[in-house]
Design a protein around this motif. Structure first.
Motif, mmCIF file in Angstrom:
data_model
loop_
_atom_site.group_PDB
_atom_site.id
_atom_site.type_symbol
_atom_site.label_atom_id
_atom_site.label_comp_id
_atom_site.label_asym_id
_atom_site.label_seq_id
_atom_site.Cartn_x
_atom_site.Cartn_y
_atom_site.Cartn_z
ATOM 1 N N THR A 1 -6.097 0.429 6.053
ATOM 2 C CA THR A 1 -5.086 1.227 6.745
ATOM 3 C C THR A 1 -5.648 2.589 7.146
ATOM 4 O O THR A 1 -5.399 3.083 8.248
ATOM 5 N N TYR B 1 -3.147 10.757 -3.373
ATOM 6 C CA TYR B 1 -3.673 11.112 -2.058
ATOM 7 C C TYR B 1 -3.633 12.617 -1.817
ATOM 8 O O TYR B 1 -4.583 13.197 -1.268
ATOM 9 N N GLU C 1 -5.291 -0.191 1.434
ATOM 10 C CA GLU C 1 -5.232 1.205 1.862
ATOM 11 C C GLU C 1 -6.509 1.616 2.590
ATOM 12 O O GLU C 1 -6.467 2.414 3.540
ATOM 13 N N SER D 1 1.362 3.142 2.376
ATOM 14 C CA SER D 1 2.034 3.214 3.676
ATOM 15 C C SER D 1 3.180 2.225 3.810
ATOM 16 O O SER D 1 4.125 2.472 4.557
ATOM 17 N N SER E 1 0.862 -1.180 0.000
ATOM 18 C CA SER E 1 0.000 0.000 0.000
ATOM 19 C C SER E 1 0.893 1.224 0.000
ATOM 20 O O SER E 1 2.118 1.117 0.079
#
Length: 511
Positions: A310, A157, A307, A142, A140
């Motif tokens: 998350t 994002y 995601e 992250s 992802s």
């Protein structure tokens, strides 16, 4: 004995012992099973012995100080996490106090306390890359270690959040109004603030990700969903014990795809996100543009669902914890409640308050809370490149795991004067108390900094300002509260876990 001689001795030892046992079993116990067992034991003993000797005496990090156990195995860290009751973040400053700014906390890991190392470890120009720990998680934005993919995904994002901010305020304020209605139903009674703030953040995030809040604040949440989120909280608590050992995390991630609370949550979030994709956007949300800019192939959809999960976990827990901590601090420091009201009352009465704007006193209280009690205690794991990294006079060898403990950075007197004291004025009228502004990293820094910071600040400004405008906040009658003792009980569940605390919200007499 010279290092080379020690190495040769360790390498030769398994062969000598194997020959001796083989001769012994042939003469006295001609049993093939016994022989096999003994050979396996000798082989494993040799492997482990040579590995431990290498880590202790020959490893490129051998010159860095640290506990002997840490140099030999990550099980040392796991044991310390267990003994400290998941407060490893408090152990790291003690290690730095004893061993210095560069401490070996694993066979190939260093924890770094040197303030000058921040840009080298986490900054935009850092040559370090995400460590192997992230391989234990689903791919992802992250967790990816692919810098090109991360850069591409981060643009999605940043664009999605920028677009969301233009229209999202009414939706967020609507959830805050529901929170105030919930408080009103129980005013003058003890309210578990942890549950209240988590319910608020869960509604915010489920609306942003799934298109509509799940009804945590109003109590209308589906019982199955409530059970799922409760089981996730338990799973996260367990992760707090083992995230220091990537290979254990990798095993848990794979098990989570097959069975257990993570499997249930994954299935639920997948189904809920699919429903959101089918129904489309009803109110401004974050997921609309992310869906539109994610490929429809198997990899893209896998990333999208990872995601989404998350966002729900990381986005809700961190903001909820900070919100609870601020309310607890304000109950213990009523002088700051008065200052907040002097700043915000006129704006709230006139309708000119805007949760995207900055407010010196309100933001200083938020910042000081995040400095003293960062909501993400997991230090972003990095790994040095093939050429290593030079930080001042210190050279760190290639492929070394490095990290900087946020708690230690925020409580280092080289960065902040009186670091263990709650002084919001350091962000307003006493800037001299901030000795190193770059060391304030609650949302981390560099290319991996948190893209959701604007949303988190909106939530905190909206809830804190409106609660304090309408209510006096206090501890239950007869309750004893020691601030230092209370916050010393914060646990590291990957994100910070604030101890349970009840507060009383009494309707303020407005004049």
């Amino acid at each position: 004995m010279a290092a080379l001689e020690i190495g040769l001795f360790v390498l030769a030892l398994p062969f000598v012992v194997t020959y001796a046992l083989q001769h012994y079993t042939t003469a006295w116990a001609n049993t093939s099973l016994l022989l096999s067992f003994q050979l396996v034991c000798v082989y494993l003993t040799g492997i482990f012995t040579s590995t431990l000797v290498y880590r202790a005496f020959f490893h490129p990090l051998r010159q860095f100080p640290g506990p002997t156990g840490a140099k030999l195995s990550k099980f040392w860290t796991l044991w310390k996490v267990y003994k400290a009751d998941q407060r490893w973040y408090l152990q790291v400053p003690e290690l730095h106090k004893k061993y210095g700014d560069y401490v070996r906390t694993g066979p190939r890991e260093l924890t770094i306390g040197d303030p000058n190392a921040l840009p080298h470890v986490l900054g935009f120009q850092s040559k370090a890359f995400k460590g192997s720990w992230y391989d234990s998680m689903e791919e992802s934005i992250s967790t990816t270690r692919d810098r090109v993919f991360h850069k591409q995904r981060r643009k999605v994002y940043d664009s999605a959040i920028k677009q969301l901010l233009t229209t999202y305020t009414p939706t967020l304020e609507g959830v805050t109004s529901q929170l105030l209605e919930r408080i009103a139903r129980d005013e003058d009674k003890p309210i578990l603030v942890n549950t209240m703030t988590h319910d608020y953040s869960y509604d915010i995030l489920t609306q942003l990700v799934f298109g509509e809040p799940q009804g945590f604040v109003t109590g209308l949440i589906d019982q199955k969903a409530l059970q799922i989120f409760s089981s996730i909280d338990e799973a996260v608590a367990a992760i707090g014990y083992v995230y220091n050992a990537p290979w254990i995390m990798s095993v848990l991630t794979r098990i989570g795809r097959i069975a257990g609370p993570m499997k249930i949550f994954n299935d639920w979030s997948h189904k809920t996100l699919q429903k959101r994709k089918e129904t489309g956007m009803k109110k401004p949300d974050l997921i609309e543009e992310i869906i539109a800019n994610t490929s429809t192939d198997a990899f893209g959809q896998s990333v999208l669902h990872a995601e989404a999960r998350t966002l729900i976990g990381a986005g809700s827990d961190t903001t909820a914890t900070c919100m609870a901590e601020i309310l607890i601090i304000l109950a213990n420091h009523p002088e700051y409640v008065q200052k907040l009201r002097e700043e915000l009352d006129p704006l709230l009465r006139s309708g000119d308050f805007f949760c995207q704007a900055t407010y010196p006193i309100l933001d200083s209280i938020i910042n000081e809370t995040l400095r003293m009690y960062p909501t993400v205690l997991f230090p972003s794991a990095r790994e040095t490149p093939a050429e290593g990294i030079q930080i001042g006079d210190v050279y760190i060898p290639p492929f070394t795991g490095i990290s900087m403990n946020v708690w230690h950075v925020h409580h280092d007197p080289r960065n902040f004067a009186y670091p263990d004291d709650f002084i919001p004025e350091r962000w307003t009228t006493k800037p001299e108390l901030v000795l190193n502004r770059a060391a304030f990293i609650p949302f981390t820094i560099g290319p991996a900094n948190c893209p959701g910071k604007p949303l988190a600040m909106m939530e905190l400004r909206s809830t804190i300002s409106r609660i304090i405008h309408q209510y006096d906040v206090s501890f239950p009658e007869g309750a004893k509260f020691n601030e230092r003792e209370f916050f010393a009980k914060i646990k590291d569940y990957f994100v910070a876990f604030c101890p349970r605390q009840e507060l009383v919200f009494s309707r303020r007499m407005l004049h």
